[in-house]
Structure formats: structure tokens, C-alpha cells
Design a protein around this motif. Structure first.
Motif, short mmCIF file in Angstrom:
data_model
loop_
_atom_site.label_atom_id
_atom_site.label_comp_id
_atom_site.label_asym_id
_atom_site.label_seq_id
_atom_site.Cartn_x
_atom_site.Cartn_y
_atom_site.Cartn_z
N SER A 260 27.37 49.81 60.54
CA SER A 260 27.38 49.54 61.98
C SER A 260 28.53 50.28 62.65
CB SER A 260 27.51 48.03 62.24
OG SER A 260 28.73 47.55 61.74
N ILE A 261 28.33 50.60 63.92
CA ILE A 261 29.38 51.22 64.74
C ILE A 261 29.55 50.38 66.00
CG2 ILE A 261 28.95 53.55 63.88
CD1 ILE A 261 27.46 54.09 66.52
N LEU A 262 30.75 50.46 66.59
CA LEU A 262 31.01 49.73 67.82
C LEU A 262 30.57 50.60 69.00
CD1 LEU A 262 32.26 47.17 69.08
CD2 LEU A 262 34.41 48.44 69.30
N GLU A 263 29.62 50.09 69.72
CA GLU A 263 29.10 50.81 70.89
C GLU A 263 29.59 50.09 72.15
OE1 GLU A 263 24.82 52.63 72.38
OE2 GLU A 263 24.85 50.87 71.09
N THR A 291 25.12 41.66 79.84
CA THR A 291 23.84 42.30 79.58
C THR A 291 23.28 41.78 78.25
OG1 THR A 291 24.62 44.30 80.69
CG2 THR A 291 22.67 44.52 79.29
N GLU A 292 21.98 41.51 78.20
CA GLU A 292 21.38 40.95 76.99
C GLU A 292 21.62 41.85 75.78
OE1 GLU A 292 17.03 39.36 75.35
OE2 GLU A 292 17.24 40.10 77.41
N GLY A 293 22.07 41.24 74.71
CA GLY A 293 22.34 41.98 73.48
C GLY A 293 23.74 42.53 73.40
N TRP A 294 24.55 42.31 74.43
CA TRP A 294 25.92 42.81 74.47
C TRP A 294 26.89 41.65 74.60
CZ3 TRP A 294 27.23 48.23 74.80
CH2 TRP A 294 26.12 49.08 74.80
N LYS A 295 28.19 41.96 74.48
CA LYS A 295 29.26 41.02 74.74
C LYS A 295 30.29 41.68 75.65
CE LYS A 295 28.82 38.58 70.31
NZ LYS A 295 29.51 38.18 69.06
N ILE A 296 31.03 40.82 76.39
CA ILE A 296 32.07 41.32 77.29
C ILE A 296 33.43 41.17 76.62
CG2 ILE A 296 33.29 40.89 79.48
CD1 ILE A 296 30.64 40.09 80.69
N ASP A 297 34.25 42.19 76.75
CA ASP A 297 35.65 42.08 76.34
C ASP A 297 36.41 41.43 77.50
OD1 ASP A 297 38.24 42.31 75.53
OD2 ASP A 297 38.29 44.50 75.54
N PRO A 298 36.79 40.15 77.37
CA PRO A 298 37.44 39.46 78.51
C PRO A 298 38.72 40.15 78.98
CG PRO A 298 36.76 37.90 76.82
CD PRO A 298 36.61 39.25 76.23
N HIS A 299 39.43 40.78 78.05
CA HIS A 299 40.68 41.44 78.42
C HIS A 299 40.47 42.71 79.24
CE1 HIS A 299 42.83 38.66 75.85
NE2 HIS A 299 42.01 38.97 74.84
N SER A 300 39.22 43.19 79.26
CA SER A 300 38.96 44.43 80.00
C SER A 300 38.58 44.18 81.45
CB SER A 300 37.82 45.19 79.32
OG SER A 300 36.58 44.52 79.50
N ARG A 356 28.86 46.13 71.62
CA ARG A 356 27.95 45.57 70.62
C ARG A 356 28.08 46.36 69.32
NH1 ARG A 356 21.91 47.46 72.77
NH2 ARG A 356 22.27 49.73 72.64
N GLN A 357 27.72 45.71 68.20
CA GLN A 357 27.69 46.38 66.91
C GLN A 357 26.28 46.96 66.70
OE1 GLN A 357 30.10 46.92 64.75
NE2 GLN A 357 31.69 45.73 65.81
N LYS A 358 26.20 48.25 66.56
CA LYS A 358 24.92 48.92 66.39
C LYS A 358 24.70 49.24 64.91
CE LYS A 358 22.09 52.77 68.05
NZ LYS A 358 22.03 53.96 68.93
N GLU A 359 23.56 48.73 64.36
CA GLU A 359 23.24 48.94 62.95
C GLU A 359 22.64 50.34 62.76
OE1 GLU A 359 23.85 46.86 60.43
OE2 GLU A 359 24.81 45.47 61.84
N LEU A 360 23.15 51.04 61.77
CA LEU A 360 22.63 52.36 61.41
C LEU A 360 22.04 52.28 60.01
CD1 LEU A 360 25.52 54.69 62.63
CD2 LEU A 360 23.41 54.12 63.82
N LEU A 361 20.79 52.72 59.84
CA LEU A 361 20.13 52.70 58.55
C LEU A 361 20.14 54.11 57.97
CD1 LEU A 361 18.53 50.82 56.65
CD2 LEU A 361 16.45 51.66 57.73
N GLU A 362 20.75 54.21 56.79
CA GLU A 362 20.85 55.50 56.13
C GLU A 362 19.91 55.50 54.92
OE1 GLU A 362 24.90 55.88 55.06
OE2 GLU A 362 25.64 55.81 57.12
N LEU A 363 19.04 56.49 54.82
CA LEU A 363 18.10 56.61 53.72
C LEU A 363 18.64 57.62 52.71
CD1 LEU A 363 14.71 56.69 55.65
CD2 LEU A 363 15.95 54.71 54.78
#
Length: 436
Positions: A260-263, A291-300, A356-363
Motif C-alpha cells: 500500500s501507498i499513502l495517497e 470524501t467517501e473512502g478517505w480520511k481527513i488529517d485534522p492537523h492540516s 487514504r491507503q491505496k492497495e497495490l497488487l504485484e504479480l
């Protein structure tokens, strides 16, 4: 002999085969007093068709079926050769019984009748006893079985020993040939012949190869007959050996690793309100949702609001799920008969960061490999765990196995350990695999 023939003819009861000549046509030939030669030819062609159209199954029973069907066909030929010019009705009762029993066996097989095993056993016992008691068969060599039924391709030993069992086998000097290769006779007695054959003839590439050897045995003529003709008649039998490729099949597949990467994304919101004249103080509350599927950084969250005199805007309830604007808006000045107060106003504005944490699938493609019988293969090895794996084994008989977890199957075991990042493929030895 009883056990071998029983196994082979029991295999005839397995449905889903088809062949050109039906049991009914053979029975018809018997009923219409057809020539023995033609009836035997029909039976031989039926058996040959069964063998050629048999399934690609690789099993000891399958190989026993093929071997003993060939032997049965050759045995019937010996009966026919001594009655070549006769019709069916001219045969002795014992000889007729052989053809009746064989026709019945084919009929049972054609019906897929697996409920008559005891009857089938009785029939095969009668065939065995009749073959040895027929007139003119006293000096005729009869083959009842041969071993090995199968061999691994390109054996490590320089030669392969072949044993042939039966009766009256020790007359003159028997020979065994595979195409142009002659095997060496190392033992002979009444009930058994043994040969050694070069390992070089036992070759199979990709799929099972059925070697057919030509065994020449000899029948001793009686005293008076040998005066006017040769001392021995040549009797031929076909010896079948299945040669199995050294590989179990072709194995390929993939391992799925996820990370996963931080988006992040920058957002901004705003609102505006202005009071009417003489309206007094107003309180306003605006909620901002993530926004649905995301989170807010309160400090930002940065408040960029502005307001007129006597008004104010603050941000409250900061969390990863959202926040709110809280505004107090007041006019200033007085309202008179001929004048009005100044209208209060407020603009709520903010910027903030969502993430949000975005999942990356590596084959990770596994290198294609061809495992050998009895030889362990480390298919995949990593210092990190993996999420899932999918392997495809295309076996040498054409069957396809899909493997997604640890398995214990007749031909092989698979250890698939996600936590250890390890996949091991363990083919069983050929003898163990064929024992199931």
C-alpha cells in the motif's frame, strides 16, 4: 492367470468407450455359423479398438488392462489357427464356450454392468481352464502375463529385465524384439521367460509411449508331423510396456503480493452568509464531511474565514471524519425611522488534506518448470509473505490441476506457505503415484 485376466476384463465394464464392432455383431456371427477366422478377427478388432480408444488415464490398472487384453486376443488367435477352415458349429463344445464367454464379456462391458463381478469372475475362470484343455493345445505355448507393466523413460540402468509368464514356454529358443532391437534371453523354463532389453528403447517424450514387443515362442510338432514338416511352429505374442515420461507435467503460475501507498489530495471548502437589515444576531453551523473512502488529517485544517465587524467564524469538531464551521453573525449600527443598520456578514473558508491507503497488487510470474517424478522443486521462495498464489499443472495425461493451497494428491504434494513466502512442489515417485 485368474487374477490378471479378472482385473483386465473387469476394466472392460467401465463405460464411455466405443468401438467399431459391437458385441451384438460378434454374437450374430456365432448365431449364423460364421467362419471361426472371421469371428476371431471381429473379436480381435473389437479388443484392438478398445485399447486404442482407452482413456489417457495413467494407472497400474489401465496398463494391466491393455496388457491382458493383448494376451487374450493372442490366445484366441491360437485357437483360431488350429480351426482356420471351420465354421463355428464345427468347433468342439469347449472351443465354442471360449467364444461364447468372450462375446458375453464384451456384452457386459458394453452395458456398463458393474453388478456382475462374481459372474464375470466365473467366466474368466472358465476361459482360463478351457484354454489349457482344448484339443491340440498341449504343446502350444500360452502367455498369461508379462512384467513390468510400465517403465520410467530413459532408465538409469543399462538394461531392463522383462519377465513373461505362461505355460509350455521353454520349447526351442524364444526371442523378443522391439522394432529392430533384439533383447537377450537370460532364462527360460516351462512357466517363465526372462529377457534383458537395452534401456535406450524405453523413451517417452511428453506423453506415455506404449512399446509393443514381438515375442516369438515355439510349438513342438508331434513325431509324425515333424518328419514331414518342421520340428517347431512359430507362435507370436505381443508384449505391451507403458513408458512414462520422466516429467510429471508442466507447472506454471503466479504469486500475488500486495502493498500500500499513502495517497493524498488537497481540498478546500467555503460558504457565505449575510444578514438582512435589522435582523439581529444570527448563528450558523456548517458541517463538512470527509470524501467517501478517505480520511481527513485534522492537523492540516486551516481556517481561512473572514467576517464583518461584530461577526466571527471558528472551526470546531475536528476529526478524521470531518469538521464544522460555527459562525456568529451580527449587524452593527442602529435602525431608525429613516436609516438602517449595517448588515453583518461572514465567509467560512478552510483548506485541508485528505488521505487514504491505496492497495497495490504485484504479480510475480513464476518461471515455468517441468518437475520430475520423485524430485522436489522449490517453486517460489521469498523473505516476505505473499497474499495468494495460483499454480496450474498440465499433467502428461492432459489433465489440468489448479492449485491455490497446500495439497496432498495422488501424484504429488504441495506445500504452499503464505506466511513463510514459500511454495514447494513434491512429485511422488512413479511407483507410489501409480499405486493409488
Amino acid at each position: 492367470m485368474k487374477n490378471l485376466i479378472f482385473i483386465s476384463l473387469f476394466a472392460l465394464l467401465i463405460p464411455n468407450y466405443s468401438y467399431a464392432l459391437t458385441p451384438e455383431s460378434i454374437a450374430s456371427g456365432i448365431a449364423t455359423n460364421m467362419g471361426v477366422k472371421q469371428i476371431t478377427t471381429d473379436i480381435r478388432e473389437s479388443i484392438s479398438s478398445i485399447i486404442s480408444q482407452s482413456s489417457a488415464e495413467i494407472s497400474k490398472n489401465q496398463f494391466e488392462m491393455r496388457t491382458s487384453l493383448l494376451i487374450l486376443s493372442e490366445s484366441l488367435d491360437q485357437i483360431a489357427s488350429k480351426n482356420i477352415d471351420k465354421t463355428f458349429n464345427q468347433l468342439s463344445d469347449a472351443e465354442k464356450q471360449v467364444f461364447y464367454d468372450t462375446s458375453k464379456l464384451l456384452e457386459l462391458w458394453n452395458q456398463g454392468n458393474s453388478k456382475n463381478i462374481n459372474q464375470l469372475n466365473e467366466l474368466t475362470e472358465r476361459i482360463e481352464s478351457i484354454l489349457f484343455k482344448l484339443p491340440g493345445m498341449k504343446n502350444t505355448p500360452l502367455v498369461t502375463s508379462s512384467y513390468p507393466l510400465y517403465s520410467l523413460s530413459q532408465p538409469a540402468e543399462p538394461t531392463v529385465k522383462i519377465d513373461i509368464n505362461g505355460s509350455t514356454l521353454n520349447q526351442s529358443t524364444p526371442t523378443l524384439n522391439f522394432d529392430n532391437i533384439t533383447c537377450t534371453l537370460i532364462h527360460k523354463d516351462t512357466t517363465q521367460l526372462s529377457f534383458t532389453c537395452p534401456s535406450s528403447i524405453f523413451v517417452a517424450n511428453g506423453q506415455t509411449n506404449y512399446l509393443i514387443g514381438n515375442l516369438k515362442t515355439y510349438e513342438k510338432n508331434g513325431f509324425f508331423k515333424s518328419i514331414f514338416s518342421k520340428k517347431f511352429n512359430e507362435i507370436e505374442y505381443k508384449i505391451s510396456i507403458a513408458v512414462i515420461p520422466r516429467i510429471i507435467g508442466t507447472l506454471k503460475g503466479k504469486v500475488n503480493n500486495s502493498s500500500s501507498i499513502l495517497e493524498t489530495q488537497e481540498r478546500s471548502v467555503s460558504f457565505h452568509h449575510r444578514n438582512n437589515h435589522c435582523s439581529g444576531r444570527q448563528s450558523k453551523h456548517w458541517v463538512v464531511n470527509v470524501t467517501e473512502g478517505w480520511k481527513i488529517d485534522p492537523h492540516s485544517i486551516t481556517n481561512k474565514s473572514n467576517s464583518s465587524r461584530n461577526s466571527s467564524v471558528t472551526i470546531i469538531n475536528k476529526s478524521e471524519h470531518g469538521f464544522a464551521f460555527d459562525a456568529s453573525i451580527a449587524n452593527y449600527g442602529d435602525c431608525g425611522p429613516f436609516w438602517k443598520d449595517a448588515r453583518g456578514s461572514a465567509t467560512g473558508a478552510a483548506t485541508y488534506t485528505e488521505y487514504r491507503q491505496k492497495e497495490l497488487l504485484e504479480l510475480n510470474q513464476i518461471i515455468e518448470t517441468q518437475p520430475h517424478w520423485g524430485t522436489e522443486v522449490i517453486v517460489y521462495e521469498s523473505t516476505k509473505p505473499f497474499d495468494s498464489a495460483s499454480l496450474e499443472l498440465i499433467k502428461i495425461n492432459g489433465e489440468v490441476d489448479i492449485i491455490t493451497q497446500s495439497e496432498n494428491r495422488p501424484w504429488y504434494d504441495v506445500e504452499l506457505d503464505k506466511k513463510r513466502g514459500l511454495i514447494i512442489f513434491r512429485p511422488k515417485s512413479l511407483s507410489n503415484a501409480l499405486s493409488h
